[in-house]
Design a protein around this motif. Structure first.
Motif, PDB file in Angstrom:
ATOM      1  N   ARG A 244      36.448 -30.698  66.946  1.00 26.68           N
ATOM      2  CA  ARG A 244      35.818 -31.479  65.884  1.00 26.68           C
ATOM      3  C   ARG A 244      36.451 -31.155  64.531  1.00 26.68           C
ATOM      4  NH1 ARG A 244      31.502 -30.117  69.141  1.00 26.68           N
ATOM      5  NH2 ARG A 244      30.804 -28.416  67.815  1.00 26.68           N
TER       6      ARG A 244
ATOM      7  N   MET B  21      27.844 -37.766  70.275  1.00 20.61           N
ATOM      8  CA  MET B  21      28.703 -37.542  69.120  1.00 20.61           C
ATOM      9  C   MET B  21      28.825 -38.857  68.377  1.00 20.61           C
ATOM     10  SD  MET B  21      31.794 -37.709  67.448  1.00 20.61           S
ATOM     11  CE  MET B  21      33.011 -38.387  68.564  1.00 20.61           C
ATOM     12  N   HIS B  50      27.420 -33.895  66.228  1.00 21.85           N
ATOM     13  CA  HIS B  50      27.524 -33.621  67.663  1.00 21.85           C
ATOM     14  C   HIS B  50      26.264 -32.897  68.115  1.00 21.85           C
ATOM     15  CE1 HIS B  50      28.911 -31.240  71.239  1.00 21.85           C
ATOM     16  NE2 HIS B  50      29.415 -32.410  71.541  1.00 21.85           N
TER      17      HIS B  50
END
Lengths: 293, 157
Positions: A244, B21, B50
């Motif tokens: 991420r 997500m 997330h």
């Protein structure tokens, strides 16, 4: 002291590929360059190689035929014009190995040893510096090498994934097992591959002596097993904090992380020799649209 | 209940949501940004949310694991800080933040903000331009983080 990278290259092997160093310098992938120099892949003066010949070379390396299928099917899925633009004569069953530079296999964050054509000795020295205390590259050393390569210049998630796939494939193919059964590659082997375009000597010792076959270890390395770690990493990206983090950076800088990951998967599946499916980002979009339509 | 906004999925009934997500992105900088005119890479703020079930693990442990993963995996990371704070609803939160610099291109500040609602770990990953991250802007983002609250359903989506 003469370092490995500064070691004089061995005499050129005229009995092998009958290609010049100048020609070899036009091939950006260390594996393909080595296969051509060793005569496993034949090219003409313009760099054209038969897909069948490449497939045969892969088999001798112990790889499955999936890479060829990926190449051919990938080419068919793209428009003929795009294939022509990317790889020249691929539509006629040939790939121009001299035209891979600047194509989709080029990516930032690689080792940069072959980026300029002739092997870059400074970058090779840098690369060799990642070897462990025994002078070998195992998984940990490869991971650290790739991490450093990817951060030495702006690189997208796609770049990183391709870089991992590239290094993993080469080390898995040319690595030899140590006493504990783990594959690793020596500094001399790395130098042979990246600088001299030669098979590592300790790997060459595994070759069958019949003059036709490939490596003697019967367990064939399938494409799937070869890139299993890479694929897993790509899929896990979103599920991990690091994934991420990188995705956030890609998004913030206007890159397309989702497509990059798709690309990474596609490239990984055809990576062992380097060239992936023949299509640019634009062509992938067009191909997707055509399939959906 | 929709399992994905804007999309109808005829899922097999035995399927349940495992993780979610969603990502958001601010508009690109205007041409008034001098970096655009100088062909430098402008930073477009992005947010990734997330959520997943992580079971009975303390938030501090999870934050430590995330920090370790980031340090080991993200190249060019600097200025790493971790700090605990309280959400507006009183729950514990932890912010992990760091600078992500690409020389001569840009420097971004990234925040990984975590909260735990039962077994569900929520991670918000915010990436912003460090150059324009003034105290006012930082306060605004921290207020945004603090206002994140559970909706009471305990659902993942």
């Amino acid at each position: 002291m003469t370092s490995i990278a500064n070691r004089p290259p061995p005499p050129f092997r005229p009995e092998a590929g009958k290609v010049s160093q100048e020609q070899l310098n036009k091939i950006p992938c260390p594996n393909l360059r080595t296969l051509v120099n060793e005569g496993w892949i034949k090219i003409d003066k313009d760099g054209l190689a038969d897909v069948g010949n490449i497939d045969e070379a892969f088999k001798r390396l112990g790889l499955s035929s999936l890479p060829r299928q990926a190449l051919v099917k990938g080419g068919e899925s793209a428009t003929a014009a795009a294939v022509q633009e990317q790889f020249g004569h691929m539509v006629s069953g040939k790939i121009n190995l001299f035209r891979l530079t600047g194509s989709v296999i080029d990516h930032a964050g690689d080792t940069q040893v072959l980026r300029g054509g002739a092997p870059n000795k400074a970058r090779l020295e840098w690369m060799l510096g990642f070897a462990n205390k025994d002078g070998r590259f195992g998984k940990a050393e490869i991971a650290e090498l790739q991490r450093s390569a990817a951060t030495s210049e702006p690189a997208t998630l796609r770049d990183r994934a391709i870089g991992v796939a590239e290094l993993t494939a080469i080390f898995q193919v040319y690595g030899t097992k140590d006493a504990s059964g783990k594959k690793s590659l020596s500094k001399e082997g790395v130098t042979d591959l990246w600088q001299n375009s030669r098979f590592p000597e300790e790997w060459r010792a595994q070759l069958k002596s019949d003059g036709v076959g490939g490596v003697t270890n019967a367990n064939q390395t399938t494409t799937l097993s070869l890139i299993a770690g890479v694929v897993g990493m790509a899929f896990r990206q979103i599920g991990t904090a690091a994934g991420r983090a990188l995705m956030g950076i890609d998004m913030a800088t206007g890159r397309d992380p989702q497509l990059n990951q798709t690309w990474a998967m596609s490239l990984s599946q055809s990576c062992p020799a380097g060239p992936p499916t023949a299509a640019s980002k634009k062509d992938v979009d067009a191909s997707h649209q055509a399939k959906l339509g | 209940m929709p399992v994905h906004a804007g999309l109808h999925l005829a899922l097999p009934p035995e399927f349940t949501i495992d993780q979610t997500m969603v990502s958001f992105r601010a508009p690109p900088p205007t041409v008034g940004d001098p970096r655009v005119m100088q062909k430098q890479t402008p930073i477009r703020p992005s947010l990734i949310v997330h959520r997943r079930d992580v079971g009975d693990v303390a938030l501090e442990i999870l934050a430590g694991e995330i920090t370790a993963e980031l340090v080991q995996s993200v190249g060019g990371l600097s200025g790493l800080t971790t700090e605990a704070f309280s959400y507006d609803d009183g729950d514990l939160g932890i912010i992990i933040s760091f600078d992500f610099a690409v020389p001569e291109v840009m420097t971004a500040r990234q925040y990984h903000v975590v909260r735990k609602d039962g077994p569900i770990l929520t991670t918000l990953t915010l990436t912003v331009d460090k150059l324009t991250l003034t105290d006012t802007a930082k306060t605004r983002w921290l207020a945004f983080f603090a206002a994140v609250a559970r909706d009471g359903t305990g659902a993942l989506a």
